[in-house]
Design a protein around this motif. Structure first.
Motif, short mmCIF file in Angstrom:
data_model
loop_
_atom_site.label_atom_id
_atom_site.label_comp_id
_atom_site.label_asym_id
_atom_site.label_seq_id
_atom_site.Cartn_x
_atom_site.Cartn_y
_atom_site.Cartn_z
N SER A 142 0.84 -1.20 0.00
CA SER A 142 0.00 0.00 0.00
C SER A 142 0.88 1.25 0.00
O SER A 142 2.08 1.19 0.30
CB SER A 142 -0.90 0.04 1.23
OG SER A 142 -0.12 0.23 2.40
N GLU A 143 0.26 2.37 -0.30
CA GLU A 143 0.95 3.66 -0.22
C GLU A 143 1.42 3.92 1.21
O GLU A 143 2.53 4.41 1.43
CB GLU A 143 0.02 4.77 -0.69
CG GLU A 143 0.63 6.15 -0.67
CD GLU A 143 -0.27 7.22 -1.26
OE1 GLU A 143 0.11 8.40 -1.19
OE2 GLU A 143 -1.36 6.89 -1.79
N ASP A 144 0.58 3.58 2.19
CA ASP A 144 0.96 3.78 3.59
C ASP A 144 2.17 2.94 3.98
O ASP A 144 3.03 3.40 4.74
CB ASP A 144 -0.21 3.44 4.52
CG ASP A 144 -1.33 4.46 4.45
OD1 ASP A 144 -1.08 5.61 4.02
OD2 ASP A 144 -2.47 4.11 4.81
N TRP B 203 7.73 0.16 -6.39
CA TRP B 203 6.31 0.26 -6.01
C TRP B 203 5.42 -0.04 -7.21
O TRP B 203 5.80 0.17 -8.35
CB TRP B 203 5.99 1.63 -5.41
CG TRP B 203 6.26 2.80 -6.31
CD1 TRP B 203 7.43 3.49 -6.43
CD2 TRP B 203 5.33 3.44 -7.19
NE1 TRP B 203 7.28 4.51 -7.34
CE2 TRP B 203 6.01 4.50 -7.83
CE3 TRP B 203 4.00 3.22 -7.52
CZ2 TRP B 203 5.40 5.33 -8.77
CZ3 TRP B 203 3.40 4.05 -8.45
CH2 TRP B 203 4.09 5.08 -9.05
N GLN C 204 1.27 0.35 -7.81
CA GLN C 204 -0.06 0.67 -7.29
C GLN C 204 -1.12 -0.30 -7.77
O GLN C 204 -2.19 -0.39 -7.16
CB GLN C 204 -0.43 2.12 -7.64
CG GLN C 204 -1.06 2.32 -9.00
CD GLN C 204 -0.11 2.16 -10.17
OE1 GLN C 204 1.10 2.04 -10.01
NE2 GLN C 204 -0.66 2.15 -11.37
N TRP D 134 -2.16 -2.55 -4.99
CA TRP D 134 -2.63 -1.90 -3.77
C TRP D 134 -4.15 -1.80 -3.78
O TRP D 134 -4.76 -1.72 -4.84
CB TRP D 134 -2.04 -0.51 -3.64
CG TRP D 134 -0.55 -0.44 -3.57
CD1 TRP D 134 0.33 -1.48 -3.40
CD2 TRP D 134 0.25 0.74 -3.69
NE1 TRP D 134 1.61 -1.02 -3.39
CE2 TRP D 134 1.59 0.36 -3.58
CE3 TRP D 134 -0.04 2.08 -3.89
CZ2 TRP D 134 2.64 1.25 -3.64
CZ3 TRP D 134 1.00 2.98 -3.95
CH2 TRP D 134 2.32 2.57 -3.82
N PRO E 100 -0.05 6.95 -6.14
CA PRO E 100 0.21 7.63 -4.87
C PRO E 100 0.39 9.14 -5.07
O PRO E 100 0.62 9.60 -6.18
CB PRO E 100 1.51 6.98 -4.39
CG PRO E 100 2.19 6.55 -5.65
CD PRO E 100 1.10 6.17 -6.60
N SER F 181 1.84 11.87 1.08
CA SER F 181 2.29 10.81 1.99
C SER F 181 3.81 10.83 2.17
O SER F 181 4.31 10.56 3.26
CB SER F 181 1.81 9.44 1.52
OG SER F 181 2.25 9.18 0.21
N TRP G 145 7.60 8.66 -8.36
CA TRP G 145 6.79 9.26 -7.31
C TRP G 145 7.73 10.12 -6.47
O TRP G 145 8.72 9.60 -5.94
CB TRP G 145 6.15 8.14 -6.52
CG TRP G 145 5.41 8.44 -5.27
CD1 TRP G 145 4.88 9.62 -4.86
CD2 TRP G 145 5.06 7.48 -4.27
NE1 TRP G 145 4.24 9.46 -3.66
CE2 TRP G 145 4.34 8.15 -3.28
CE3 TRP G 145 5.31 6.12 -4.12
CZ2 TRP G 145 3.86 7.52 -2.15
CZ3 TRP G 145 4.84 5.48 -3.00
CH2 TRP G 145 4.10 6.17 -2.03
#
Length: 107
Positions: free
Chosen positions: A29-31, A55, A57, A60, A66, A70, A91
């Motif tokens: 996840s982005e978190d 990463w 997405q 996710w 993202p 964040s 990102w």
């Protein structure tokens, strides 16, 4: 005619750089990526770059791209650049205020 021509090659600079960056391939996840970035920021001096790769997405929840927010929350005072798993997107955090020129990962 060249039957069986094989172009076996490696990207050694990318391999070497990957050993110095965050590996984000397993992040769900982005978190989770933000937590990894925050942990890296805690080990660095203010202004040092944080770089990573991997990463994706599409794996996710929600499959949304993202946002910089964040990363800005996870690593204030650090410029962040994270390359997508396929290398076709980066990102980034909101800016490079206070970034140290002697530590830029993309020279």
């Amino acid at each position: 005619m060249l039957p069986g021509l094989v172009d076996g090659h490696g990207h050694l600079m990318l391999l070497a750089r990957a050993r110095l960056e965050l590996d984000l391939a397993a992040a769900g996840s982005e978190d989770e990526v933000a937590r990894m970035v925050a942990a890296a920021a805690a080990r660095l001096r203010p202004g040092e770059w944080i770089a990573g790769r991997g990463w994706d997405q599409t794996r996710w929840p929600g499959q949304r791209f993202p946002t910089r927010a964040s990363l800005d929350r996870a690593a204030p005072g650090h410029p962040v650049a994270l390359v997508r798993i396929d290398g076709h997107a980066t990102w980034t955090s909101g800016g490079r205020a206070g970034a140290r020129r002697d530590h830029a990962p993309f020279r």
